[in-house]
Design a protein around this motif. Sequence first.
Motif, mmCIF file in Angstrom:
data_model
loop_
_atom_site.group_PDB
_atom_site.id
_atom_site.type_symbol
_atom_site.label_atom_id
_atom_site.label_comp_id
_atom_site.label_asym_id
_atom_site.label_seq_id
_atom_site.Cartn_x
_atom_site.Cartn_y
_atom_site.Cartn_z
ATOM 1 N N MET A 99 -6.783 0.591 12.559
ATOM 2 C CA MET A 99 -6.394 1.683 11.653
ATOM 3 C C MET A 99 -4.892 1.914 11.700
ATOM 4 N N PHE A 100 -4.397 2.540 10.662
ATOM 5 C CA PHE A 100 -2.960 2.853 10.605
ATOM 6 C C PHE A 100 -2.769 4.015 9.638
ATOM 7 N N GLY A 101 -1.573 4.595 9.701
ATOM 8 C CA GLY A 101 -1.266 5.722 8.819
ATOM 9 C C GLY A 101 -1.508 7.059 9.497
ATOM 10 N N GLU A 102 -1.657 7.027 10.831
ATOM 11 C CA GLU A 102 -1.955 8.276 11.543
ATOM 12 C C GLU A 102 -0.685 8.974 12.036
ATOM 13 N N LEU A 103 0.447 8.242 12.098
ATOM 14 C CA LEU A 103 1.659 8.875 12.643
ATOM 15 C C LEU A 103 2.095 10.060 11.789
ATOM 16 N N SER A 104 2.036 9.885 10.474
ATOM 17 C CA SER A 104 2.466 10.980 9.599
ATOM 18 C C SER A 104 1.446 12.122 9.584
ATOM 19 N N LEU A 105 0.271 11.909 10.222
ATOM 20 C CA LEU A 105 -0.683 13.022 10.382
ATOM 21 C C LEU A 105 -0.280 13.854 11.599
ATOM 22 N N LEU A 118 0.840 -1.204 0.000
ATOM 23 C CA LEU A 118 0.000 0.000 0.000
ATOM 24 C C LEU A 118 0.873 1.250 0.000
ATOM 25 N N PHE A 119 1.884 1.254 0.870
ATOM 26 C CA PHE A 119 2.887 2.317 0.836
ATOM 27 C C PHE A 119 4.189 1.789 1.437
ATOM 28 N N HIS A 120 5.274 2.502 1.120
ATOM 29 C CA HIS A 120 6.594 2.094 1.606
ATOM 30 C C HIS A 120 7.053 3.010 2.733
ATOM 31 N N ARG A 147 -2.281 3.186 23.598
ATOM 32 C CA ARG A 147 -2.339 1.707 23.649
ATOM 33 C C ARG A 147 -1.223 1.110 22.804
ATOM 34 N N ARG A 148 -1.021 1.716 21.621
ATOM 35 C CA ARG A 148 0.008 1.214 20.718
ATOM 36 C C ARG A 148 1.402 1.383 21.348
ATOM 37 N N LEU A 149 1.591 2.503 22.038
ATOM 38 C CA LEU A 149 2.892 2.738 22.689
ATOM 39 C C LEU A 149 3.126 1.717 23.809
ATOM 40 N N ARG A 150 2.068 1.455 24.593
ATOM 41 C CA ARG A 150 2.178 0.426 25.648
ATOM 42 C C ARG A 150 2.585 -0.910 25.053
ATOM 43 N N ARG A 151 1.894 -1.290 23.959
ATOM 44 C CA ARG A 151 2.173 -2.576 23.328
ATOM 45 C C ARG A 151 3.613 -2.602 22.812
ATOM 46 N N THR A 152 4.038 -1.496 22.187
ATOM 47 C CA THR A 152 5.396 -1.434 21.644
ATOM 48 C C THR A 152 6.427 -1.555 22.775
ATOM 49 N N ASN A 153 6.150 -0.923 23.916
ATOM 50 C CA ASN A 153 7.059 -1.039 25.066
ATOM 51 C C ASN A 153 7.145 -2.481 25.552
ATOM 52 N N GLY A 204 5.723 13.827 8.306
ATOM 53 C CA GLY A 204 7.022 13.288 7.917
ATOM 54 C C GLY A 204 6.777 12.019 7.146
ATOM 55 N N PRO A 205 7.860 11.321 6.817
ATOM 56 C CA PRO A 205 7.694 10.114 6.013
ATOM 57 C C PRO A 205 7.019 8.975 6.772
ATOM 58 N N ARG A 206 6.462 8.039 6.031
ATOM 59 C CA ARG A 206 5.855 6.835 6.621
ATOM 60 C C ARG A 206 6.902 6.085 7.428
ATOM 61 N N THR A 207 6.490 5.622 8.612
ATOM 62 C CA THR A 207 7.449 4.960 9.490
ATOM 63 C C THR A 207 7.544 3.456 9.235
ATOM 64 N N ALA A 208 6.704 2.946 8.353
ATOM 65 C CA ALA A 208 6.743 1.506 8.056
ATOM 66 C C ALA A 208 6.135 1.266 6.680
ATOM 67 N N THR A 209 6.433 0.084 6.140
ATOM 68 C CA THR A 209 5.826 -0.334 4.869
ATOM 69 C C THR A 209 4.567 -1.136 5.185
ATOM 70 N N LYS A 223 0.366 -6.198 7.104
ATOM 71 C CA LYS A 223 1.567 -6.251 7.950
ATOM 72 C C LYS A 223 2.301 -4.926 7.824
ATOM 73 N N LEU A 224 2.814 -4.456 8.956
ATOM 74 C CA LEU A 224 3.585 -3.216 8.974
ATOM 75 C C LEU A 224 5.028 -3.595 9.249
ATOM 76 N N GLY A 225 5.898 -3.312 8.293
ATOM 77 C CA GLY A 225 7.265 -3.800 8.432
ATOM 78 C C GLY A 225 8.305 -2.746 8.148
ATOM 79 N N LEU A 268 8.786 -7.139 11.491
ATOM 80 C CA LEU A 268 7.380 -6.727 11.444
ATOM 81 C C LEU A 268 6.996 -6.045 12.756
ATOM 82 N N LEU A 269 6.436 -4.844 12.651
ATOM 83 C CA LEU A 269 6.020 -4.105 13.844
ATOM 84 C C LEU A 269 4.682 -4.622 14.343
ATOM 85 N N ALA A 270 3.819 -4.966 13.396
ATOM 86 C CA ALA A 270 2.480 -5.404 13.791
ATOM 87 C C ALA A 270 1.751 -6.025 12.618
ATOM 88 N N ILE A 271 0.767 -6.862 12.947
ATOM 89 C CA ILE A 271 -0.177 -7.367 11.958
ATOM 90 C C ILE A 271 -1.522 -6.775 12.367
HETATM 91 P P1 CMP Z 1 2.589 6.120 9.373
HETATM 92 O O1 CMP Z 1 3.965 6.376 9.865
HETATM 93 O O2 CMP Z 1 1.839 7.209 8.710
HETATM 94 O O3 CMP Z 1 2.672 4.850 8.373
HETATM 95 C C1 CMP Z 1 3.019 3.584 8.937
HETATM 96 C C2 CMP Z 1 2.038 3.280 10.017
HETATM 97 O O4 CMP Z 1 2.284 2.090 10.728
HETATM 98 C C3 CMP Z 1 2.112 4.352 11.115
HETATM 99 O O5 CMP Z 1 1.682 5.578 10.584
HETATM 100 C C4 CMP Z 1 1.272 3.714 12.189
HETATM 101 O O6 CMP Z 1 -0.094 3.867 11.914
HETATM 102 C C5 CMP Z 1 1.648 2.238 12.009
HETATM 103 N N1 CMP Z 1 2.659 1.846 13.018
HETATM 104 C C6 CMP Z 1 3.923 2.326 13.158
HETATM 105 N N2 CMP Z 1 4.540 1.747 14.194
HETATM 106 C C7 CMP Z 1 3.656 0.869 14.738
HETATM 107 C C8 CMP Z 1 3.699 -0.031 15.842
HETATM 108 N N3 CMP Z 1 4.795 -0.160 16.593
HETATM 109 N N4 CMP Z 1 2.590 -0.750 16.113
HETATM 110 C C9 CMP Z 1 1.492 -0.643 15.350
HETATM 111 N N5 CMP Z 1 1.395 0.191 14.294
HETATM 112 C C10 CMP Z 1 2.458 0.939 13.990
#
Ligand code: CMP
Length: 225
Positions: free
Chosen positions: A78-84, A38-40, A130-136, A88-93, A57-59, A69-72
């Motif tokens: 939802m995803f793609g909100e970090l760059s909102l 979908l995006f890189h 929640r996502r930050l907790r899970r990532t930690n 900045g650039p997408r943080t994952a593919t 998958k977000l990798g 892989l960061l997450a399935i």
């Molecule tokens: P964005 O950076 O716009 O594009 C990639 C997306 O992956 C990012 O927004 C988040 O929505 C999602 N993402 C990034 N890191 C994680 C993570 N650790 N866990 C779950 N989703 C993530």
Amino acid sequence: MDHDVVRKAPLFSPLDDQAAETLIATMSPSRLERGDVLFHEGDQGDRLYVIGEGKIKLGRTSSDGRENLLAILGPGEMFGELSLFDPGPRTATATAVAETQLVSMGHEQLKEFLAQRPGVALTLLSALARRLRRTNDVLADLVFTDVPGRVAKALLDLAGRFGRQVDDGVLVPHDLTQEELAQLVGASRETVNKALADFASRGWLRLEARAVLLLDVERLTRRAR
Ligand code: CMP
């Protein structure tokens, strides 16, 4: 696409049915086959996506080509909100691991919507927290937990989101290859396969094509600690 599933995403939770339906109707639908990207990572991002059906998958790829892989994510996520929130650039593919249907919204439209509905911004913040907790937790496990423990944890996490109760146990159709499962756990395919084979020989699970049947959730839970 099943709008009731899309509606489960945090973006819609503070809205009544009518407001949610109106918003979903303004979003653009798209459809991906397994393997479609979908995006890189590094692309300029300007849309937020909600999954209606399938899995994404977000990798991330290291400079020497290894993948992590960061997450399935699955339906209602939802995803793609970090760059909102942090332009900045997408943080994952983002790649489809099954046939997937999505709806998306441009960041500009979303910003206008959030200005009118501050309540929605709060639920997006809780989703981020929640996502930050899970990532930690994942980070701590990478340091403190051995590979079999991480495999057990990853399977239980997938079971919680994609599993369904069947006669023998919990069937988890994760759609991942063993290579992808290893990338999710952050270990080599050989080590992850060994852990899976060990769990299977103990009768805790049965491996199936792109799925796993969990036969003893209690033992797996203990192993995941
Ligand atoms: P964005 O950076 O716009 O594009 C990639 C997306 O992956 C990012 O927004 C988040 O929505 C999602 N993402 C990034 N890191 C994680 C993570 N650790 N866990 C779950 N989703 C993530």
